[in-house]
Every structure is written in structure tokens, then in C-alpha cells.
Design a protein around this motif. Structure first.
Motif, mmCIF file in Angstrom:
data_model
loop_
_atom_site.group_PDB
_atom_site.id
_atom_site.type_symbol
_atom_site.label_atom_id
_atom_site.label_comp_id
_atom_site.label_asym_id
_atom_site.label_seq_id
_atom_site.Cartn_x
_atom_site.Cartn_y
_atom_site.Cartn_z
ATOM 1 N N LEU A 58 14.228 58.412 15.810
ATOM 2 C CA LEU A 58 13.048 59.010 16.426
ATOM 3 C C LEU A 58 13.044 60.470 16.017
ATOM 4 C CD1 LEU A 58 10.608 58.923 18.343
ATOM 5 C CD2 LEU A 58 12.179 59.467 20.221
ATOM 6 N N GLY A 59 12.133 60.834 15.128
ATOM 7 C CA GLY A 59 12.195 62.177 14.569
ATOM 8 C C GLY A 59 13.514 62.350 13.828
ATOM 9 N N GLU A 60 14.249 63.377 14.191
ATOM 10 C CA GLU A 60 15.552 63.630 13.569
ATOM 11 C C GLU A 60 16.707 63.059 14.383
ATOM 12 O OE1 GLU A 60 15.780 65.024 10.558
ATOM 13 O OE2 GLU A 60 13.576 65.036 10.589
ATOM 14 N N HIS A 61 16.400 62.334 15.441
ATOM 15 C CA HIS A 61 17.435 61.827 16.344
ATOM 16 C C HIS A 61 17.767 60.374 15.990
ATOM 17 C CE1 HIS A 61 16.874 65.375 18.951
ATOM 18 N NE2 HIS A 61 15.596 65.215 18.686
ATOM 19 N N ALA A 62 19.055 60.087 15.837
ATOM 20 C CA ALA A 62 19.519 58.753 15.462
ATOM 21 C C ALA A 62 20.183 58.078 16.661
ATOM 22 C CB ALA A 62 20.499 58.830 14.293
ATOM 23 N N VAL A 72 17.037 51.336 25.353
ATOM 24 C CA VAL A 72 15.918 51.436 26.287
ATOM 25 C C VAL A 72 14.843 52.302 25.648
ATOM 26 C CG1 VAL A 72 15.137 52.206 28.555
ATOM 27 C CG2 VAL A 72 17.403 51.207 28.298
ATOM 28 N N VAL A 73 13.610 51.796 25.613
ATOM 29 C CA VAL A 73 12.462 52.535 25.099
ATOM 30 C C VAL A 73 11.475 52.680 26.249
ATOM 31 C CG1 VAL A 73 10.680 52.652 23.309
ATOM 32 C CG2 VAL A 73 12.819 51.423 22.866
ATOM 33 N N SER A 74 11.160 53.923 26.635
ATOM 34 C CA SER A 74 10.343 54.146 27.826
ATOM 35 C C SER A 74 8.918 54.576 27.519
ATOM 36 C CB SER A 74 11.007 55.188 28.729
ATOM 37 O OG SER A 74 11.185 56.411 28.039
ATOM 38 N N ALA A 75 8.560 54.673 26.215
ATOM 39 C CA ALA A 75 7.203 55.034 25.815
ATOM 40 C C ALA A 75 6.915 54.387 24.468
ATOM 41 C CB ALA A 75 7.049 56.556 25.719
ATOM 42 N N GLU A 76 5.639 54.246 24.137
ATOM 43 C CA GLU A 76 5.295 53.732 22.810
ATOM 44 C C GLU A 76 5.590 54.818 21.781
ATOM 45 O OE1 GLU A 76 2.320 50.995 21.815
ATOM 46 O OE2 GLU A 76 1.501 50.951 23.836
ATOM 47 N N LEU A 77 6.509 54.517 20.879
ATOM 48 C CA LEU A 77 7.019 55.545 19.973
ATOM 49 C C LEU A 77 6.996 55.074 18.531
ATOM 50 C CD1 LEU A 77 10.176 56.588 22.043
ATOM 51 C CD2 LEU A 77 8.014 57.845 21.881
ATOM 52 N N PRO A 78 6.532 55.919 17.616
ATOM 53 C CA PRO A 78 6.660 55.610 16.186
ATOM 54 C C PRO A 78 8.083 55.905 15.734
ATOM 55 C CG PRO A 78 5.473 57.682 16.489
ATOM 56 C CD PRO A 78 5.789 57.158 17.862
ATOM 57 N N ILE A 79 8.816 54.864 15.449
ATOM 58 C CA ILE A 79 10.232 55.008 15.114
ATOM 59 C C ILE A 79 10.499 54.357 13.757
ATOM 60 C CG2 ILE A 79 10.975 55.139 17.512
ATOM 61 C CD1 ILE A 79 11.625 51.941 15.663
ATOM 62 N N THR A 80 11.704 54.554 13.260
ATOM 63 C CA THR A 80 12.168 53.873 12.055
ATOM 64 C C THR A 80 13.436 53.114 12.412
ATOM 65 O OG1 THR A 80 11.257 55.594 10.621
ATOM 66 C CG2 THR A 80 12.941 54.164 9.687
ATOM 67 N N GLY A 81 13.423 51.803 12.181
ATOM 68 C CA GLY A 81 14.578 50.981 12.500
ATOM 69 C C GLY A 81 15.251 50.458 11.241
ATOM 70 N N GLN A 82 16.562 50.389 11.274
ATOM 71 C CA GLN A 82 17.326 49.904 10.122
ATOM 72 C C GLN A 82 18.462 49.015 10.599
ATOM 73 O OE1 GLN A 82 19.104 52.960 7.683
ATOM 74 N NE2 GLN A 82 19.523 51.545 5.999
ATOM 75 N N PHE A 220 2.101 70.214 29.123
ATOM 76 C CA PHE A 220 1.896 68.934 28.454
ATOM 77 C C PHE A 220 2.586 68.921 27.096
ATOM 78 C CE2 PHE A 220 -0.622 66.585 25.285
ATOM 79 C CZ PHE A 220 -0.426 65.296 25.761
ATOM 80 N N HIS A 221 2.411 69.981 26.338
ATOM 81 C CA HIS A 221 3.008 70.041 25.004
ATOM 82 C C HIS A 221 4.532 69.948 25.095
ATOM 83 C CE1 HIS A 221 3.990 71.540 20.977
ATOM 84 N NE2 HIS A 221 2.756 71.224 20.643
ATOM 85 N N GLU A 222 5.104 70.656 26.054
ATOM 86 C CA GLU A 222 6.570 70.642 26.221
ATOM 87 C C GLU A 222 7.064 69.247 26.594
ATOM 88 O OE1 GLU A 222 9.984 72.482 29.241
ATOM 89 O OE2 GLU A 222 7.925 73.290 29.268
ATOM 90 N N HIS A 223 6.415 68.624 27.585
ATOM 91 C CA HIS A 223 6.873 67.312 28.045
ATOM 92 C C HIS A 223 6.628 66.235 26.995
ATOM 93 C CE1 HIS A 223 7.889 69.051 31.783
ATOM 94 N NE2 HIS A 223 6.672 69.085 32.309
ATOM 95 N N PHE A 224 5.518 66.336 26.277
ATOM 96 C CA PHE A 224 5.233 65.359 25.234
ATOM 97 C C PHE A 224 6.312 65.417 24.159
ATOM 98 C CE2 PHE A 224 3.286 63.437 21.578
ATOM 99 C CZ PHE A 224 2.404 62.494 22.084
ATOM 100 N N ARG A 225 6.695 66.615 23.753
ATOM 101 C CA ARG A 225 7.730 66.757 22.734
ATOM 102 C C ARG A 225 9.082 66.244 23.238
ATOM 103 N NH1 ARG A 225 8.580 69.350 17.981
ATOM 104 N NH2 ARG A 225 6.514 70.309 17.960
ATOM 105 N N THR A 226 9.374 66.445 24.523
ATOM 106 C CA THR A 226 10.635 65.946 25.068
ATOM 107 C C THR A 226 10.704 64.430 24.978
ATOM 108 O OG1 THR A 226 10.846 67.809 26.594
ATOM 109 C CG2 THR A 226 12.079 65.821 27.126
ATOM 110 N N VAL A 227 9.609 63.750 25.351
ATOM 111 C CA VAL A 227 9.587 62.284 25.355
ATOM 112 C C VAL A 227 9.608 61.727 23.940
ATOM 113 C CG1 VAL A 227 8.230 60.233 25.969
ATOM 114 C CG2 VAL A 227 8.448 62.115 27.595
ATOM 115 N N THR A 228 8.795 62.280 23.045
ATOM 116 C CA THR A 228 8.562 61.667 21.739
ATOM 117 C C THR A 228 9.305 62.334 20.588
ATOM 118 O OG1 THR A 228 6.638 63.056 21.226
ATOM 119 C CG2 THR A 228 6.244 61.049 22.509
ATOM 120 N N ALA A 229 9.909 63.498 20.831
ATOM 121 C CA ALA A 229 10.587 64.277 19.789
ATOM 122 C C ALA A 229 9.608 64.780 18.737
ATOM 123 C CB ALA A 229 11.710 63.477 19.132
ATOM 124 N N MET A 230 8.329 64.903 19.101
ATOM 125 C CA MET A 230 7.318 65.433 18.179
ATOM 126 C C MET A 230 6.137 65.957 18.983
ATOM 127 S SD MET A 230 6.026 61.771 16.606
ATOM 128 C CE MET A 230 7.700 61.103 16.585
#
Length: 300
Positions: A58-62, A72-82, A220-230
Motif C-alpha cells: 500500500l503505497g510504500e508500505h509492505a 485485515v483491510v478496513s477500507a477500499e484500497l488500491p494495493i499491489t499483491g504478490q 480530512f486530508h490528514e485522515h485520508f492519508r493515514t488510512v490510504t497512505a496517499m
């Protein structure tokens, strides 16, 4: 117990990909080879790994997880899975239970548990280790796939409720309580995410999203970035690029048409941002995917 869970999943997930079951919100995932990173939009869910290993970015977080861990995924998130560890004789196996806010709220109420006790926003992904009681409940839910349909209809909801109850008692309990609370900051961020997801091709106005979430623009911007890493704009860009990629693969659209359909007015900007996200310009990346991954599903 992990071996029992893997054996059940192997019996019912006989081909690579995501297998829907007769039980609501319950899916089985199988992959017989290690994969390259695959981009998806992940819905709120809990993913219990029974065999193999996977890494989600998720972003730069692995986030790496393997038995007996769960994601656990608590929001709809664009992620990369491998998929990191899988083989034909020992495939990656996972049970995914999608999280339903109403069902969570009912379990919290019926169990006499307190609602969310704090409203600190957390990252939308987390990895934990499943204890014996939780693993036993997950295994019993999976084992119901061997039962007659009438038993599944009656017992599967009870097994799901036990899984949610045990999750609520564990270290991810507060995260699940925030999903269930309609006025938590997470729930309000999720309302904004739902709007972006259904209007990804439209011009995004952060102040309007903040109002939808009942927050100031800065909060909103702060909390959105915390949840989604973007940021909200980065989130929208991820959705646009993933949808354009899907359109080119599924409908054979050219890059310019796909970019226009998802909201890009400049083909050159679309090509630059696509290459930055997927490593190659659109045409070359789609050709590579068709050659190497035509039969590979998206594992979510």
C-alpha cells in the motif's frame, strides 16, 4: 489446525483464482505459482492464509503474511499483491471473509460490547497472528463447505459471527469497531472513498469530499492519508490507472481511448503516469501482460 484449513480449501478451490462459495461474503483464493506484483482494489475484508505466503503493498508500505497470520483491510484500497511462496504441489491458499458493517454492528450489540472507544484513525491495512480459537472458528466455517446446503445456510452465519466476535476480542478489535460505527472517522473516510470510487473520472474537489466526511479540509486530508497512505488525488489517480488497464485488457481499447474514458484529457500525461505506475508505457505493458499473464487471475 492450519493443515486442516488448508486441506478444506484445497478440496474446494481446485483452480487458480478466486472461488465464490455459497456462503455469503466468503471466498477462497488459490495460486499454484509465485507471481509478479498484481494491482487490484481491495475491499474491506479479513484474509486468512492457510498455505504459502503473500506480500501486499500500500503505497510504500509492505505487509507480508503467511500461516497463521491474517490480513485485515478496513477500507477500499488500491494495493499491489504478490504471491511469494506457491507451487503446484503446495499452492497458496487463503480464505477471504468480506467485512459487512451491519453484521459487525449486530455482533457488537448482541455481544454486549462497547462501540469504538477511541476514534484515532489507523492505516487501512494490518497484519495479525490468528490464535487457536480464531483459527478453529475459521476452519469450521470452511468445513461447512463439505456440508449439505441446508446446514450451510443455517450454520455459516453463526460461524461468521463467531469469527467476527473473536476478531473483536483481539488486537484488531478497535479497527473493526470503527468499521461498524457509522460516525467514526474511518466510516466517514470510507464514505469519501466510496464517492471517489464511483466518480473516479470526474474532477475531484477536496473541499466537497471533506464536507461529505463532515471534516475540515485539512483534517480530512490528514485522515485520508493515514488510512490510504496517499492523498485523495493520488487515490483517484490509482483508480483511474487501474481501470484504464482493465479496459485495455478486457475490451482491447487503445491507450488514448482508455485514458479518456477514465478522465485523462492528455494522452501524453496518461502515458507518463501509467508508465510511472506499472513500469512500462501502456501499449508495451499490456502486451507484456497478455504474453505472460493471460491465464493469471487477480488475487484479492
Amino acid at each position: 489446525m492450519i493443515e486442516r484449513l488448508a486441506a478444506v480449501l484445497a478440496r474446494h478451490a481446485t483452480v487458480d483464482g478466486t472461488t465464490a462459495t455459497a456462503q455469503p461474503r466468503t471466498y477462497l483464493l488459490r495460486c499454484s505459482v509465485a507471481t509478479e506484483p498484481l494491482p487490484v482494489v481491495h475491499r474491506p475484508a479479513v484474509c486468512f492464509v492457510a498455505q504459502g505466503a503473500k506480500e501486499t503493498m500500500l503505497g510504500e508500505h509492505a505487509y507480508r503474511y503467511e500461516p497463521p497470520q491474517f490480513l485485515v483491510v478496513s477500507a477500499e484500497l488500491p494495493i499491489t499483491g504478490q504471491i511469494l511462496r506457491a507451487a503446484p504441489e503446495q499452492p497458496y491458499l487463503c480464505l477471504r471473509l468480506d467485512l459487512d458493517a451491519a453484521t459487525l454492528a449486530a455482533v457488537i450489540q448482541d455481544a454486549g460490547q462497547a462501540p469504538a472507544v477511541r476514534d484515532a484513525v489507523q492505516r487501512g491495512l494490518a497484519v495479525s497472528t490468528a490464535g487457536p480459537e480464531l483459527l478453529d472458528a475459521v476452519t469450521r466455517l470452511a468445513a461447512l463447505l463439505d456440508a449439505p446446503a441446508a446446514q450451510q445456510r443455517f450454520l455459516a452465519p453463526l460461524a461468521e459471527r463467531e469469527i467476527l466476535y473473536r476478531l473483536l476480542l483481539g488486537e484488531q478489535g478497535e479497527r473493526l469497531r470503527q468499521i461498524a460505527s457509522a460516525d467514526s472517522k474511518l466510516a466517514r473516510i470510507n464514505r469519501a472513498i466510496a464517492w471517489i470510487k464511483s466518480h473516479y473520472a470526474d474532477t475531484l474537489r477536496v473541499d466537497a469530499l471533506a464536507a461529505l466526511a463532515s471534516m475540515s479540509p485539512s483534517s480530512f486530508h490528514e485522515h485520508f492519508r493515514t488510512v490510504t497512505a496517499m492523498s485523495p488525488l493520488q487515490y483517484q489517480k490509482q483508480l483511474r490507472l487501474q481501470e484504464a488497464r482493465r479496459l485495455m485488457l478486457a475490451q482491447a481499447l487503445d491507450a488514448a481511448t482508455a485514458g479518456f474514458k477514465v478522465g485523462y484529457e492528455s494522452p501524453s500525461q496518461f502515458s507518463r503516469e501509467y508508465a510511472r505506475r506499472f513500469g512500462l508505457p501502456p501499449k508495451r505493458e499490456i502486451e507484456r501482460v497478455r504474453e505472460q499473464w493471460r491465464a493469471m487471475p487477480e488475487f484479492v
